[in-house]
Design a protein around this motif. Structure first.
Motif, short mmCIF file in Angstrom:
data_model
loop_
_atom_site.label_atom_id
_atom_site.label_comp_id
_atom_site.label_asym_id
_atom_site.label_seq_id
_atom_site.Cartn_x
_atom_site.Cartn_y
_atom_site.Cartn_z
N MET A 1 1.13 -18.11 -27.71
CA MET A 1 1.96 -18.52 -28.84
C MET A 1 2.44 -19.94 -28.62
N SER A 2 2.68 -20.66 -29.69
CA SER A 2 3.12 -22.05 -29.60
C SER A 2 4.62 -22.22 -29.77
N LEU A 3 5.32 -21.18 -30.20
CA LEU A 3 6.78 -21.24 -30.22
C LEU A 3 7.27 -20.89 -28.82
N VAL A 4 7.97 -21.84 -28.18
CA VAL A 4 8.32 -21.66 -26.77
C VAL A 4 9.82 -21.57 -26.52
N PHE A 5 10.63 -21.88 -27.53
CA PHE A 5 12.08 -21.81 -27.35
C PHE A 5 12.74 -21.66 -28.71
N ALA A 6 13.81 -20.86 -28.76
CA ALA A 6 14.57 -20.66 -30.00
C ALA A 6 16.04 -20.49 -29.67
N GLY A 7 16.89 -21.26 -30.31
CA GLY A 7 18.32 -21.17 -30.04
C GLY A 7 19.16 -21.63 -31.20
N GLU A 42 14.55 -27.69 -21.77
CA GLU A 42 13.67 -28.53 -20.96
C GLU A 42 12.68 -27.69 -20.15
N ALA A 43 13.14 -26.54 -19.67
CA ALA A 43 12.26 -25.67 -18.89
C ALA A 43 11.11 -25.11 -19.71
N ALA A 44 11.31 -25.00 -21.02
CA ALA A 44 10.26 -24.50 -21.91
C ALA A 44 9.16 -25.53 -22.14
N LYS A 45 9.44 -26.79 -21.80
CA LYS A 45 8.48 -27.89 -21.90
C LYS A 45 7.87 -28.03 -23.30
N PRO A 46 8.71 -28.13 -24.32
CA PRO A 46 8.17 -28.30 -25.67
C PRO A 46 7.64 -29.72 -25.89
N ASP A 47 6.71 -29.83 -26.83
CA ASP A 47 6.22 -31.14 -27.26
C ASP A 47 7.05 -31.67 -28.42
N ALA A 48 7.68 -30.79 -29.17
CA ALA A 48 8.47 -31.19 -30.33
C ALA A 48 9.59 -30.20 -30.55
N LEU A 49 10.64 -30.67 -31.19
CA LEU A 49 11.83 -29.85 -31.46
C LEU A 49 12.09 -29.84 -32.96
N VAL A 50 11.98 -28.66 -33.56
CA VAL A 50 12.33 -28.47 -34.97
C VAL A 50 13.81 -28.13 -35.04
N ASP A 97 7.01 -36.89 -35.66
CA ASP A 97 5.56 -36.71 -35.56
C ASP A 97 5.07 -36.32 -36.95
N ALA A 98 4.67 -37.33 -37.72
CA ALA A 98 4.29 -37.09 -39.11
C ALA A 98 3.10 -36.14 -39.21
N ASP A 99 2.13 -36.29 -38.30
CA ASP A 99 0.94 -35.44 -38.36
C ASP A 99 1.29 -33.99 -38.07
N PRO A 174 -1.51 -26.31 -31.76
CA PRO A 174 -1.63 -26.27 -30.30
C PRO A 174 -0.41 -26.79 -29.57
N GLU A 175 0.42 -27.58 -30.24
CA GLU A 175 1.61 -28.12 -29.60
C GLU A 175 2.61 -27.01 -29.27
N ARG A 176 3.39 -27.24 -28.22
CA ARG A 176 4.46 -26.33 -27.84
C ARG A 176 5.71 -26.70 -28.65
N ILE A 177 6.21 -25.75 -29.43
CA ILE A 177 7.29 -26.02 -30.37
C ILE A 177 8.56 -25.30 -29.97
N ALA A 178 9.66 -26.03 -29.94
CA ALA A 178 10.99 -25.45 -29.81
C ALA A 178 11.69 -25.53 -31.16
N VAL A 179 12.52 -24.55 -31.45
CA VAL A 179 13.28 -24.53 -32.70
C VAL A 179 14.73 -24.23 -32.38
N ILE A 180 15.63 -25.04 -32.92
CA ILE A 180 17.05 -24.71 -32.86
C ILE A 180 17.60 -24.71 -34.28
N ALA A 181 18.60 -23.87 -34.49
CA ALA A 181 19.31 -23.83 -35.77
C ALA A 181 20.75 -24.26 -35.52
N THR A 182 21.30 -25.07 -36.39
CA THR A 182 22.66 -25.54 -36.22
C THR A 182 23.47 -25.25 -37.48
N GLY A 183 24.76 -24.91 -37.25
CA GLY A 183 25.61 -24.62 -38.40
C GLY A 183 26.97 -24.14 -37.95
#
Length: 275
Positions: A1-7, A42-50, A97-99, A174-183
């Motif tokens: 899976m490419s989702l590597v972190f969620a918080g 950082e330990a999840a080593k994502p390529d990008a953060l949503v 990362d526009a692409d 293929p990129e490793r993606i992290a996602v955080i939600a803020t509110g």
């Protein structure tokens, strides 16, 4: 899976603008939890953060208010707030990362209509969490906005659907993606009740979130949320989208009402499981 972190975490501007005013015991515990979250990210080593946020009329107003929007640029700027007040230095070279954004958006569009923007100015809703989680902007950022500001607000079940669509999109790249939600959670910003926090309501919501109980999370009406959580409580949409995206159980690593920050401050991490 490419989702590597969620918080999830809070984003009140007072968190950076006036930290010295808060109870140091509670404040320091909150900041320590944010530091721990940074280490886990950082330990999840994502390529990008949503970053799923609820922006505050920085980019969208009532003449153009999409239910969902995503950034699709290589560079962003922010925060828009005065840096001497927010105490976060303004930058015009925040990496995107526009692409990658385009590929995610294209997949999300298969099931959820989402607007996109090639220009995006971050406000405190994104800048405050980034200040703690990636202060050197070492990750490519993809901003997301869910309309929590201008009624008619994005329905909660659609926020859930967006989270599911985002997960499918993350798992197709293929990129490793992290996602955080803020509110929020509960808060009454820019009103005479600013500083009021409904701890009982917050803890009930976090219990639903920790269990990833879809039915319970999407059962709120806007009238109930406004009554019990304030207009800032509408930002539960970001936490709901994150829950749908991750799919697992949540671990609330910190919760504490901090009136000086005008919000029930939260840090939580969610397990990632197969859809």
């Amino acid at each position: 899976m490419s989702l590597v972190f969620a918080g999830v975490t809070s984003h009140g501007p007072g968190i950076t603008a006036r930290p010295e005013t808060a109870d140091p015991v509670v404040r320091d515990a909150f900041f320590a939890a944010l530091g721990s979250m940074r280490q886990q990210l950082e330990a999840a080593k994502p390529d990008a953060l949503v970053v799923i946020a609820a922006e505050h009329f920085a980019n969208f107003f009532m003449n153009n208010m999409p239910a969902f929007a995503m950034g699709m640029a290589d560079v962003y700027e922010g925060p828009i707030e005065d840096e001497a007040w927010l105490k976060i230095k303004r930058r015009d070279d925040i990496p995107g990362d526009a692409d990658l954004s385009k590929r995610l958006i294209t997949e999300i569009m298969q099931t959820v209509d989402v607007a996109f923007a090639e220009e995006w100015r971050f406000d405190h809703g994104i800048s405050v969490p980034l200040h703690f989680l990636t202060p050197d902007y070492g990750l490519k950022i993809i901003p997301v906005n869910i309309n929590c500001q201008g009624p008619p607000l994005t329905p909660l079940h659609r926020a859930w659907a967006f989270g599911e669509a985002l997960r499918r999109a993350c798992d197709k790249v293929p990129e490793r993606i992290a996602v955080i939600a803020t509110g929020g959670i509960s808060h009454w910003p820019a009103t005479p009740d600013s500083g009021k926090i409904n701890e009982a309501w917050d803890r009930d919501f976090l219990d639903r979130w920790s269990r990833n109980d879809r039915a319970a999370l999407t059962a709120y009406t806007d009238a109930e949320t406004y009554r019990d959580g304030g207009q800032g409580g509408f930002e539960i949409r970001t936490f709901i989208a994150l829950a749908a995206c991750a799919g697992g159980q949540g671990d609330v690593q910190f919760y504490g009402p901090i009136p000086q920050f005008a919000v029930g401050c939260t840090v939580g991490v969610m397990d990632i499981v197969e859809p």
